[in-house]
Design a protein around this motif. Structure first.
Motif, mmCIF file in Angstrom:
data_model
loop_
_atom_site.group_PDB
_atom_site.id
_atom_site.type_symbol
_atom_site.label_atom_id
_atom_site.label_comp_id
_atom_site.label_asym_id
_atom_site.label_seq_id
_atom_site.Cartn_x
_atom_site.Cartn_y
_atom_site.Cartn_z
ATOM 1 N N ASP A 165 71.916 44.359 35.903
ATOM 2 C CA ASP A 165 70.825 44.550 36.860
ATOM 3 C C ASP A 165 70.320 45.980 36.701
ATOM 4 O OD1 ASP A 165 69.256 45.129 39.084
ATOM 5 O OD2 ASP A 165 70.560 44.127 40.508
ATOM 6 N N GLY A 170 66.704 41.546 35.947
ATOM 7 C CA GLY A 170 67.771 41.106 35.074
ATOM 8 C C GLY A 170 67.621 41.827 33.744
ATOM 9 N N PHE A 198 70.105 34.791 34.439
ATOM 10 C CA PHE A 198 69.349 35.618 35.383
ATOM 11 C C PHE A 198 68.756 34.778 36.506
ATOM 12 C CE2 PHE A 198 68.489 38.708 31.678
ATOM 13 C CZ PHE A 198 69.546 39.521 32.037
ATOM 14 N N PHE A 203 67.335 36.497 39.932
ATOM 15 C CA PHE A 203 66.383 37.481 39.428
ATOM 16 C C PHE A 203 65.024 36.821 39.194
ATOM 17 C CE2 PHE A 203 70.423 39.442 38.101
ATOM 18 C CZ PHE A 203 70.234 40.729 38.578
#
Length: 239
Positions: A165, A170, A198, A203
């Motif tokens: 992160d 992501g 992700f 994300f």
């Protein structure tokens, strides 16, 4: 605000003082003064990720003997708008050990072959390998990555990718495919698996930073749906 930041981790790895210039744009006189101050503080190496589109900054770096160690390109994609599920041909699984094997360390070295730590002639291969050994170790133990995914071919480790992160995005960290297994779509399948991971983590955006000179990596990311967000010129100043 200070124009520079001392980098403790890098200083420990190199065995001497390392710092970075913070603003992406800077005039020559201001950059010179920052380098003078850092010299007095015992700093030996200074990084600068500068705005490649600003001629004043580029002129300042060149005029002060900066080594253009990297043209760093950031790729971005929307996991909501741009993502399309893709059928893969290689099985990608999570690496669950808490430390890297020699085979995984080898792939970490492969991932850095275009990096500024490899291309700067002032940096030894021993330091390059030390950096990447630490990065893959700190990825498997989850200090700097949230997951490591791998692709195997029989008993061989054929490829790997590290995920984390960065600023709410992501982020793909290290990616490599073993030289013996290139051309088998392993790199693409690792990236597609990363995108799926992700999304599963919530994300909305994925990013990856690579080197402009790394043409195979750039082509891979563009094939997998990424577009260029920015290009930075990464200078090293040896004081």
């Amino acid at each position: 605000m200070s124009h520079y930041q001392i980098l403790d981790w890098d200083s420990e790895v190199f065995g001497f003082g390392v710092a970075k210039i913070v603003p992406e744009r800077m005039e020559g006189e201001i950059l010179l003064e920052a380098l003078r101050v850092l010299t007095k503080e015992g700093i030996k190496l200074v990084y600068w990720a500068s705005d490649s589109q600003d001629p004043v900054s580029q002129g300042a770096a060149i005029g002060l003997n900066g080594v253009l160690a990297d043209q760093k390109i950031t790729y971005l994609m929307s996991l909501e708008k741009d993502y399309r599920p893709v059928a893969t041909v290689n099985t990608v699984i999570a690496y669950t050990e808490h430390s890297p094997t020699p085979a995984l360390e080898f792939l970490a070295f492969e991932s850095g072959m275009y990096s500024r730590f490899k291309t700067d002639p002032n940096i030894s291969n021993a330091i390059f390998e030390k950096i990447y050994k630490l990065w893959i170790a700190n990825s498997t133990n989850k200090q700097i990555a949230q997951a490591v995914l791998v692709a195997n071919k029989g008993q061989d480790l054929a490829g790997m990718i590290t995920l984390g992160d960065k600023n709410g995005r992501g982020d793909i960290g290290l990616l490599a495919v073993h030289p013996n297994y290139r051309g088998l779509k392993i790199g693409a399948d690792l990236v597609y698996a990363a995108q799926a991971w992700f999304i599963a983590q919530g994300f909305k955006t994925s990013q990856v930073v690579t080197q402009l000179e790394n043409k195979p990596a750039c082509a891979l990311y563009e094939k997998c749906g990424y577009f260029v967000e920015k290009i930075e010129h990464f200078y090293h100043f040896w004081l």
